[in-house]
Motif scaffolding. Structure first.
Motif, PDB file in Angstrom:
ATOM      1  N   SER A   1      12.225   7.565   2.611  1.00 40.64           N
ATOM      2  CA  SER A   1      11.003   8.300   2.253  1.00 40.64           C
ATOM      3  C   SER A   1       9.907   7.291   1.973  1.00 40.64           C
ATOM      4  N   VAL A   2       8.762   7.525   2.572  1.00 38.80           N
ATOM      5  CA  VAL A   2       7.625   6.630   2.360  1.00 38.80           C
ATOM      6  C   VAL A   2       6.502   7.419   1.706  1.00 38.80           C
ATOM      7  N   GLU A   3       6.044   6.917   0.558  1.00 45.54           N
ATOM      8  CA  GLU A   3       4.900   7.528  -0.098  1.00 45.54           C
ATOM      9  C   GLU A   3       3.682   6.679   0.220  1.00 45.54           C
ATOM     10  N   TYR A   4       2.746   7.277   0.941  1.00 42.75           N
ATOM     11  CA  TYR A   4       1.553   6.554   1.390  1.00 42.75           C
ATOM     12  C   TYR A   4       0.361   7.485   1.261  1.00 42.75           C
ATOM     13  N   GLN A   5      -0.651   7.033   0.571  1.00 40.72           N
ATOM     14  CA  GLN A   5      -1.863   7.824   0.351  1.00 40.72           C
ATOM     15  C   GLN A   5      -1.519   9.229  -0.156  1.00 40.72           C
ATOM     16  N   ALA A   6      -0.696   9.259  -1.165  1.00 36.70           N
ATOM     17  CA  ALA A   6      -0.326  10.484  -1.887  1.00 36.70           C
ATOM     18  C   ALA A   6       0.485  11.474  -1.050  1.00 36.70           C
ATOM     19  N   ALA A   7       0.932  11.054   0.116  1.00 44.97           N
ATOM     20  CA  ALA A   7       1.785  11.926   0.941  1.00 44.97           C
ATOM     21  C   ALA A   7       3.181  11.299   1.043  1.00 44.97           C
ATOM     22  N   LEU A   8       4.182  12.149   0.972  1.00 44.40           N
ATOM     23  CA  LEU A   8       5.557  11.679   1.076  1.00 44.40           C
ATOM     24  C   LEU A   8       6.113  12.118   2.435  1.00 44.40           C
ATOM     25  N   VAL A   9       6.512  11.149   3.229  1.00 42.71           N
ATOM     26  CA  VAL A   9       6.985  11.448   4.587  1.00 42.71           C
ATOM     27  C   VAL A   9       8.349  10.804   4.798  1.00 42.71           C
TER      28      VAL A   9
ATOM     29  N   ASN B   1       0.818  -1.218   0.000  1.00 47.32           N
ATOM     30  CA  ASN B   1       0.000   0.000   0.000  1.00 47.32           C
ATOM     31  C   ASN B   1       0.847   1.261   0.000  1.00 47.32           C
ATOM     32  N   ALA B   2       2.165   1.084  -0.084  1.00 45.52           N
ATOM     33  CA  ALA B   2       3.052   2.242  -0.018  1.00 45.52           C
ATOM     34  C   ALA B   2       4.348   1.932  -0.753  1.00 45.52           C
ATOM     35  N   THR B   3       5.097   2.986  -1.008  1.00 47.73           N
ATOM     36  CA  THR B   3       6.395   2.830  -1.660  1.00 47.73           C
ATOM     37  C   THR B   3       7.464   3.447  -0.780  1.00 47.73           C
ATOM     38  N   LEU B   4       8.547   2.732  -0.601  1.00 50.87           N
ATOM     39  CA  LEU B   4       9.644   3.249   0.216  1.00 50.87           C
ATOM     40  C   LEU B   4      10.869   3.453  -0.667  1.00 50.87           C
ATOM     41  N   ALA B   5      11.516   4.596  -0.493  1.00 52.98           N
ATOM     42  CA  ALA B   5      12.723   4.896  -1.261  1.00 52.98           C
ATOM     43  C   ALA B   5      13.886   5.116  -0.300  1.00 52.98           C
ATOM     44  N   TRP B   6      15.010   4.480  -0.646  1.00 45.65           N
ATOM     45  CA  TRP B   6      16.219   4.646   0.172  1.00 45.65           C
ATOM     46  C   TRP B   6      17.454   4.389  -0.685  1.00 45.65           C
ATOM     47  N   ASP B   7      18.317   5.336  -0.731  1.00 43.75           N
ATOM     48  CA  ASP B   7      19.634   5.159  -1.347  1.00 43.75           C
ATOM     49  C   ASP B   7      19.551   4.571  -2.760  1.00 43.75           C
ATOM     50  N   GLY B   8      18.630   5.075  -3.547  1.00 43.18           N
ATOM     51  CA  GLY B   8      18.513   4.594  -4.923  1.00 43.18           C
ATOM     52  C   GLY B   8      17.623   3.382  -5.095  1.00 43.18           C
ATOM     53  N   HIS B   9      17.215   2.772  -3.995  1.00 43.23           N
ATOM     54  CA  HIS B   9      16.312   1.622  -4.066  1.00 43.23           C
ATOM     55  C   HIS B   9      14.879   2.114  -3.844  1.00 43.23           C
ATOM     56  N   VAL B  10      13.963   1.625  -4.651  1.00 46.57           N
ATOM     57  CA  VAL B  10      12.545   1.973  -4.488  1.00 46.57           C
ATOM     58  C   VAL B  10      11.745   0.685  -4.595  1.00 46.57           C
ATOM     59  N   ALA B  11      10.861   0.447  -3.619  1.00 45.39           N
ATOM     60  CA  ALA B  11      10.072  -0.788  -3.686  1.00 45.39           C
ATOM     61  C   ALA B  11       8.765  -0.606  -2.937  1.00 45.39           C
ATOM     62  N   SER B  12       7.804  -1.437  -3.299  1.00 48.93           N
ATOM     63  CA  SER B  12       6.507  -1.431  -2.619  1.00 48.93           C
ATOM     64  C   SER B  12       6.571  -2.295  -1.367  1.00 48.93           C
ATOM     65  N   GLY B  13       5.650  -2.027  -0.482  1.00 47.37           N
ATOM     66  CA  GLY B  13       5.548  -2.817   0.739  1.00 47.37           C
ATOM     67  C   GLY B  13       4.288  -2.449   1.482  1.00 47.37           C
ATOM     68  N   VAL B  14       4.143  -3.038   2.631  1.00 51.52           N
ATOM     69  CA  VAL B  14       2.960  -2.796   3.452  1.00 51.52           C
ATOM     70  C   VAL B  14       3.345  -1.842   4.582  1.00 51.52           C
ATOM     71  N   PHE B  15       2.790  -0.644   4.509  1.00 56.98           N
ATOM     72  CA  PHE B  15       3.073   0.371   5.536  1.00 56.98           C
ATOM     73  C   PHE B  15       1.928   0.398   6.528  1.00 56.98           C
TER      74      PHE B  15
END
Lengths: 100, 146
Positions: free
Chosen positions: A70-78, A22-36
């Motif tokens: 950075s976590v993108e969840y429900q159109a918000a980036l936190v 339900n969310a996307t996490l980005a870190w150090d060039g890696h981006v992947a989906s997961g359950v936030f």
């Protein structure tokens, strides 16, 4: 001889993260989906939450406590700081985070 | 009049209202969790009361040693312990000169302190200050300090 269940388990991990992500996490060039999730908690009598992100361990190799993600969840980036890295031993990873 | 415990708790709350860090965020016998708007804040509880009869006849004089706890509560991901220490400093200073309860002067005595913290989306910490307040009443008038 390879364990016949290892491939099934790995495939199941991928399918479940893809299905329930339900969310996307980005870190150090890696981006992947997961359950936030950000479960309610009130430790020591104060309203709080416990942000965490479950994903495939292979998506974030070498991620460690102290890293900013950075976590993108429900159109918000936190942005969060990783405080705990908890592999489950079967290919899934749970990142425990706090507000950056 | 209210029970001496109520009078003392109210007096402590009054004395601790308006401190630099916690302002009006002072809560007596708070049952529910503090929200962000309540922090940093102070929680005040009256707890155990050790009681002795000082006279044989009835009604008799009762000496009390009431435990009063002040919890300095904060939520922050940086300098949490320093914030709690600052709150404790302000509380100790505010109570150092004593309290007047029902016309009687009482001196809170700090007997112990402790610190706890817990991680989360934002970490929370509590510094607990344990005070003892000695007071005296007649056993048939627990609302009147003597």
């Amino acid at each position: 001889m390879d364990n016949p269940f290892a491939a099934i388990e790995s495939a199941l991990n991928g399918v479940s993260v893809a299905a329930f992500g339900n969310a996307t996490l980005a870190w150090d060039g890696h981006v992947a989906s997961g359950v936030f999730s950000r479960d309610y908690a009130d430790p020591l009598g104060m309203v709080n939450n416990q942000p965490n992100f479950r994903c495939l361990a292979e998506d974030f190799p070498d991620i460690a406590a102290g890293e900013t993600v950075s976590v993108e969840y429900q159109a918000a980036l936190v942005e969060y700081t990783v405080r705990g890295v908890e592999p489950d031993g079967t290919g899934l990873l749970r990142l425990v985070m706090e507000a950056a | 009049m209210a029970h001496a415990h109520t009078l003392i708790r109210d007096a402590v709350a009054t004395a601790l209202t308006g401190l630099a860090t916690t302002g009006a965020r002072v809560f007596a016998n708070r049952l529910y969790p503090l929200a962000d708007a309540d922090l940093p804040g102070l929680r005040i509880y009256t707890d155990q009361d050790a009681v002795e009869a000082d006279t044989i006849h009835t009604p008799h004089v009762q000496s009390h040693a009431l435990a009063v706890q002040v919890e300095c509560c904060a939520k922050a991901n940086a300098s949490l312990d320093d914030t709690c220490d600052q709150m404790a400093l302000e509380v100790e200073e505010a109570l150092a000169a004593g309290l007047t309860v029902g016309g009687i002067w009482l001196q809170p005595v700090l007997t112990a302190s402790g610190y706890q913290d817990e991680p989360g989306g934002t970490a929370v910490g509590v510094k607990r200050l344990d005070f003892t307040l000695a007071y005296t009443v007649m056993n048939n008038a627990p609302d009147t300090l003597i």
